[in-house]
Design a protein around this motif. Structure first.
Motif, PDB file in Angstrom:
ATOM      1  N   LYS A  55      55.171  78.429 -55.306  1.00 42.27           N
ATOM      2  CA  LYS A  55      56.363  78.993 -54.641  1.00 42.27           C
ATOM      3  C   LYS A  55      57.687  78.570 -55.278  1.00 42.27           C
ATOM      4  CE  LYS A  55      53.942  79.461 -50.323  1.00 42.27           C
ATOM      5  NZ  LYS A  55      53.785  79.152 -48.903  1.00 42.27           N
ATOM      6  N   GLN A  56      57.807  77.266 -55.556  1.00 42.22           N
ATOM      7  CA  GLN A  56      59.090  76.752 -56.004  1.00 42.22           C
ATOM      8  C   GLN A  56      59.551  77.407 -57.316  1.00 42.22           C
ATOM      9  OE1 GLN A  56      59.143  72.707 -57.376  1.00 42.22           O
ATOM     10  NE2 GLN A  56      60.955  72.290 -56.123  1.00 42.22           N
ATOM     11  N   ASN A  57      58.666  77.395 -58.302  1.00 44.13           N
ATOM     12  CA  ASN A  57      59.052  77.966 -59.595  1.00 44.13           C
ATOM     13  C   ASN A  57      59.175  79.474 -59.541  1.00 44.13           C
ATOM     14  OD1 ASN A  57      59.716  76.083 -61.388  1.00 44.13           O
ATOM     15  ND2 ASN A  57      57.830  76.206 -62.611  1.00 44.13           N
ATOM     16  N   ALA A  58      58.314  80.105 -58.749  1.00 43.74           N
ATOM     17  CA  ALA A  58      58.378  81.569 -58.664  1.00 43.74           C
ATOM     18  C   ALA A  58      59.735  81.990 -58.115  1.00 43.74           C
ATOM     19  CB  ALA A  58      57.256  82.082 -57.766  1.00 43.74           C
ATOM     20  N   ILE A  59      60.173  81.306 -57.079  1.00 43.35           N
ATOM     21  CA  ILE A  59      61.458  81.661 -56.455  1.00 43.35           C
ATOM     22  C   ILE A  59      62.615  81.340 -57.415  1.00 43.35           C
ATOM     23  CG2 ILE A  59      63.034  81.046 -54.563  1.00 43.35           C
ATOM     24  CD1 ILE A  59      60.543  80.806 -52.739  1.00 43.35           C
ATOM     25  N   LYS A  60      62.533  80.178 -58.058  1.00 45.56           N
ATOM     26  CA  LYS A  60      63.622  79.794 -58.981  1.00 45.56           C
ATOM     27  C   LYS A  60      63.730  80.748 -60.161  1.00 45.56           C
ATOM     28  CE  LYS A  60      64.187  74.933 -57.971  1.00 45.56           C
ATOM     29  NZ  LYS A  60      63.820  73.573 -58.315  1.00 45.56           N
ATOM     30  N   LEU A  61      62.579  81.110 -60.721  1.00 45.18           N
ATOM     31  CA  LEU A  61      62.603  82.015 -61.881  1.00 45.18           C
ATOM     32  C   LEU A  61      63.184  83.375 -61.491  1.00 45.18           C
ATOM     33  CD1 LEU A  61      59.123  81.198 -63.486  1.00 45.18           C
ATOM     34  CD2 LEU A  61      61.336  80.926 -64.607  1.00 45.18           C
ATOM     35  N   ALA A  62      62.758  83.893 -60.340  1.00 45.61           N
ATOM     36  CA  ALA A  62      63.236  85.220 -59.911  1.00 45.61           C
ATOM     37  C   ALA A  62      64.749  85.179 -59.697  1.00 45.61           C
ATOM     38  CB  ALA A  62      62.518  85.635 -58.630  1.00 45.61           C
TER      39      ALA A  62
ATOM     40  N   LEU B 206      39.878  85.772 -43.460  1.00 40.84           N
ATOM     41  CA  LEU B 206      40.598  85.185 -44.592  1.00 40.84           C
ATOM     42  C   LEU B 206      39.932  83.885 -45.029  1.00 40.84           C
ATOM     43  CD1 LEU B 206      44.352  85.553 -43.546  1.00 40.84           C
ATOM     44  CD2 LEU B 206      43.106  86.924 -45.212  1.00 40.84           C
ATOM     45  N   TYR B 207      39.763  83.726 -46.326  1.00 43.04           N
ATOM     46  CA  TYR B 207      39.199  82.480 -46.870  1.00 43.04           C
ATOM     47  C   TYR B 207      40.185  81.908 -47.862  1.00 43.04           C
ATOM     48  CZ  TYR B 207      35.021  84.520 -44.907  1.00 43.04           C
ATOM     49  OH  TYR B 207      34.132  85.074 -44.038  1.00 43.04           O
ATOM     50  N   LEU B 208      40.401  80.600 -47.790  1.00 40.90           N
ATOM     51  CA  LEU B 208      41.316  79.954 -48.735  1.00 40.90           C
ATOM     52  C   LEU B 208      40.705  79.988 -50.135  1.00 40.90           C
ATOM     53  CD1 LEU B 208      42.825  76.652 -47.284  1.00 40.90           C
ATOM     54  CD2 LEU B 208      44.063  78.626 -48.205  1.00 40.90           C
ATOM     55  N   LEU B 209      41.495  80.344 -51.124  1.00 46.56           N
ATOM     56  CA  LEU B 209      41.001  80.335 -52.504  1.00 46.56           C
ATOM     57  C   LEU B 209      41.147  78.925 -53.093  1.00 46.56           C
ATOM     58  CD1 LEU B 209      42.619  83.683 -53.696  1.00 46.56           C
ATOM     59  CD2 LEU B 209      40.174  83.197 -53.613  1.00 46.56           C
ATOM     60  N   PRO B 210      40.316  78.565 -54.051  1.00 47.27           N
ATOM     61  CA  PRO B 210      40.434  77.217 -54.625  1.00 47.27           C
ATOM     62  C   PRO B 210      41.769  76.983 -55.338  1.00 47.27           C
ATOM     63  CG  PRO B 210      38.691  78.494 -55.714  1.00 47.27           C
ATOM     64  CD  PRO B 210      39.185  79.310 -54.574  1.00 47.27           C
ATOM     65  N   ASN B 211      42.318  78.050 -55.944  1.00 52.12           N
ATOM     66  CA  ASN B 211      43.616  77.912 -56.632  1.00 52.12           C
ATOM     67  C   ASN B 211      44.672  78.784 -55.970  1.00 52.12           C
ATOM     68  OD1 ASN B 211      42.950  76.177 -58.755  1.00 52.12           O
ATOM     69  ND2 ASN B 211      41.967  77.884 -59.836  1.00 52.12           N
ATOM     70  N   THR B 212      45.911  78.308 -55.976  1.00 46.72           N
ATOM     71  CA  THR B 212      46.999  79.163 -55.497  1.00 46.72           C
ATOM     72  C   THR B 212      47.629  79.845 -56.713  1.00 46.72           C
ATOM     73  OG1 THR B 212      48.455  77.253 -55.618  1.00 46.72           O
ATOM     74  CG2 THR B 212      47.571  77.813 -53.454  1.00 46.72           C
ATOM     75  N   SER B 213      48.009  81.097 -56.535  1.00 45.23           N
ATOM     76  CA  SER B 213      48.543  81.869 -57.662  1.00 45.23           C
ATOM     77  C   SER B 213      49.803  82.633 -57.242  1.00 45.23           C
ATOM     78  CB  SER B 213      47.501  82.871 -58.144  1.00 45.23           C
ATOM     79  OG  SER B 213      46.364  82.196 -58.610  1.00 45.23           O
ATOM     80  N   VAL B 214      50.464  83.188 -58.238  1.00 43.36           N
ATOM     81  CA  VAL B 214      51.680  83.961 -57.963  1.00 43.36           C
ATOM     82  C   VAL B 214      51.554  85.354 -58.568  1.00 43.36           C
ATOM     83  CG1 VAL B 214      54.158  84.146 -58.459  1.00 43.36           C
ATOM     84  CG2 VAL B 214      53.182  81.931 -57.843  1.00 43.36           C
ATOM     85  N   ASP B 215      51.971  86.343 -57.795  1.00 44.18           N
ATOM     86  CA  ASP B 215      51.973  87.729 -58.252  1.00 44.18           C
ATOM     87  C   ASP B 215      53.311  88.317 -57.837  1.00 44.18           C
ATOM     88  OD1 ASP B 215      51.815  90.562 -58.080  1.00 44.18           O
ATOM     89  OD2 ASP B 215      50.660  90.434 -56.221  1.00 44.18           O
TER      90      ASP B 215
ATOM     91  N   ASN C 177      55.709  88.861 -63.082  1.00 44.34           N
ATOM     92  CA  ASN C 177      55.274  87.604 -63.701  1.00 44.34           C
ATOM     93  C   ASN C 177      54.174  87.015 -62.820  1.00 44.34           C
ATOM     94  OD1 ASN C 177      57.832  87.215 -62.026  1.00 44.34           O
ATOM     95  ND2 ASN C 177      57.067  85.113 -62.094  1.00 44.34           N
ATOM     96  N   PHE C 178      53.211  86.370 -63.470  1.00 45.01           N
ATOM     97  CA  PHE C 178      52.014  85.906 -62.763  1.00 45.01           C
ATOM     98  C   PHE C 178      51.689  84.480 -63.154  1.00 45.01           C
ATOM     99  CE2 PHE C 178      51.938  90.403 -63.513  1.00 45.01           C
ATOM    100  CZ  PHE C 178      51.638  90.924 -62.266  1.00 45.01           C
ATOM    101  N   SER C 179      51.246  83.731 -62.163  1.00 44.86           N
ATOM    102  CA  SER C 179      50.771  82.376 -62.430  1.00 44.86           C
ATOM    103  C   SER C 179      49.362  82.288 -61.860  1.00 44.86           C
ATOM    104  CB  SER C 179      51.710  81.385 -61.745  1.00 44.86           C
ATOM    105  OG  SER C 179      50.991  80.233 -61.341  1.00 44.86           O
ATOM    106  N   PHE C 180      48.437  81.834 -62.679  1.00 45.28           N
ATOM    107  CA  PHE C 180      47.048  81.705 -62.215  1.00 45.28           C
ATOM    108  C   PHE C 180      46.753  80.220 -62.056  1.00 45.28           C
ATOM    109  CE2 PHE C 180      47.258  85.413 -65.141  1.00 45.28           C
ATOM    110  CZ  PHE C 180      47.225  86.390 -64.157  1.00 45.28           C
ATOM    111  N   GLY C 181      47.031  79.695 -60.897  1.00 48.38           N
ATOM    112  CA  GLY C 181      46.796  78.266 -60.640  1.00 48.38           C
ATOM    113  C   GLY C 181      47.803  77.366 -61.327  1.00 48.38           C
ATOM    114  N   SER C 182      48.837  77.925 -61.897  1.00 48.84           N
ATOM    115  CA  SER C 182      49.883  77.113 -62.538  1.00 48.84           C
ATOM    116  C   SER C 182      51.014  76.905 -61.505  1.00 48.84           C
ATOM    117  CB  SER C 182      50.344  77.807 -63.811  1.00 48.84           C
ATOM    118  OG  SER C 182      51.422  77.146 -64.391  1.00 48.84           O
ATOM    119  N   TYR C 183      52.211  77.466 -61.745  1.00 43.06           N
ATOM    120  CA  TYR C 183      53.284  77.229 -60.766  1.00 43.06           C
ATOM    121  C   TYR C 183      53.026  78.009 -59.470  1.00 43.06           C
ATOM    122  CZ  TYR C 183      55.277  81.651 -62.580  1.00 43.06           C
ATOM    123  OH  TYR C 183      55.468  82.950 -62.973  1.00 43.06           O
TER     124      TYR C 183
END
Ligand code: SER
Length: 362
Positions: free
Chosen positions: A102-109, A213-222, A94-100
């Motif tokens: 850490k919190q939701n990723a961990i809860k969903l898993a 390493l460069y910070l990306l403008p959005n945080t994402s989940v993979d 499951n992937f989030s592109f600038g949406s949820y």
């Protein structure tokens, strides 16, 4: 629970949590010359993570066909000698592109494992990056798992697809086969007890060729969980080669080769490599001397060498395509519709290589 049921349950669970279901993207990432093969579920989204490409959806789910031969993630030499390595596998993600994040990723898993797959909490352990205090906090305070079940690591909990590109800290969920473990003396490296199950990557950085390493403008989940691996847990066999999708293939190999002293390692190599080869050819790849085609040729030849070592000097791989079609044809339509072509291509390569083997040229 059958492998196909787990795939469906996963896709439907995330669909019911506002994720758009996407089909598996191509195994050969033609759009990305830095990779030979799609080696994880996130590859088709690389440019979206980097903010270079827009996607219509903020949350997606897929079961991605992956190949790990060559490059940073290369499992070829392990195949045959371990319970969990395959050159081809399906990765549930499951992937989030600038949406949820850490919190939701961990809860969903966690919800998926406990409520949908009905895995006991007693079997689960997690790892986090030692600098990732947020994930640690979520596991302890929001999920409520005991600190004794959380392990902190450094580079093991930093995931990158390649030497450059999107990357970030990850938290991994481990399954422990032994419910009565001595909690004082745990080593996640003990493969007898622990199976690395699900990797949740928090994409935050882009790495350049020099390693900056460069910070990306959005945080994402993979996230990525090997379908065969979770199936082996649900089927209580703890070995990918003993799950429902491999059993009929292994039986067919034994039947076709009909050699009494067939070593387990060779059997695994043949099963693994013909499965990978069939999927690659179904995408239009041909065995040849160049890049991906070379890998395909190597896989076919490696399987034949396994047979040759036990005295089989006749083509047999092409005969395994029918059973692969029975196992996968309904979900992977190209495997079904190109079945006859796949057989011809494999048989041609088999005959060519057997000639060389016969002449003692290998
Ligand atoms: N990209 C991560 C992995 O392959 C999670 O999907 O482990």
């Amino acid at each position: 629970m059958k492998t196909s049921e787990i795939r469906k349950l996963f896709l439907n669970f995330f669909k019911s949590h506002q994720h758009i279901k996407l089909k598996s993207s191509k195994i050969i990432p033609y759009q990305d010359p830095s990779l030979l093969f799609t080696n994880s579920g996130m590859v088709p989204f690389k440019n979206i993570f980097l903010g270079k490409e827009k996607i219509k959806y903020l949350q997606v789910v897929s079961s991605q066909c992956c190949v790990r031969v060559g490059g940073k993630h290369n499992d070829l030499e392990n195949v045959g000698y371990t319970n969990f390595h395959n050159t081809f596998f399906e990765m549930l993600g499951n992937f989030s592109f600038g949406s949820y994040f850490k919190q939701n990723a961990i809860k969903l898993a966690w919800t998926f494992l406990i409520e949908e797959l009905k895995i006991s909490k007693k079997n689960l352990f997690v790892t986090v990056h030692y600098k990732d205090k947020k994930s640690y906090f979520i596991w302890v305070n929001e999920i409520g798992i005991s600190k004794k079940r959380i392990f902190k690591f450094d580079k093991e909990n930093f995931w990158q697809m390649n030497n450059m590109g999107p990357c970030g800290y990850c938290t991994e969920i481990y399954f422990c086969k032994n419910k009565n473990l001595d909690m004082k003396n745990i080593s996640l490296l003990n493969k007898k007890n622990f199976i690395e199950l699900w990797n949740l990557v928090f994409i935050q950085f882009e790495k350049d060729i020099k390693g900056n390493l460069y910070l990306l403008p959005n945080t994402s989940v993979d996230t990525g969980m090997g379908l065969e691996r979770i199936a082996s847990i649900k089927q209580n066999v703890f070995c990918n080669y003993e799950i429902d999708v491999f059993k009929p293939l292994l039986n067919e190999i034994k039947y076709i080769i009909n050699v009494s002293n067939l070593k387990k390692e060779y059997l695994k190599i043949i099963a693994d490599h013909i499965r990978t080869s069939a999927f690659l050819i179904s995408e239009g790849l041909l065995p040849n001397k160049k890049s991906q085609g070379y890998v395909l040729r190597r896989l076919i030849r490696r399987s034949l060498i396994s047979g040759y070592k036990i005295g089989v000097l006749k083509p047999y791989l092409y005969k395994l395509i029918d059973i692969l079609d029975t196992i996968y044809g309904k979900v992977y339509k190209k495997l079904h519709s190109f079945k006859e072509n796949i057989k011809k291509i494999i048989l041609k390569e088999e005959l060519k290589f057997i000639k060389l083997l016969d002449k003692g040229m290998i």
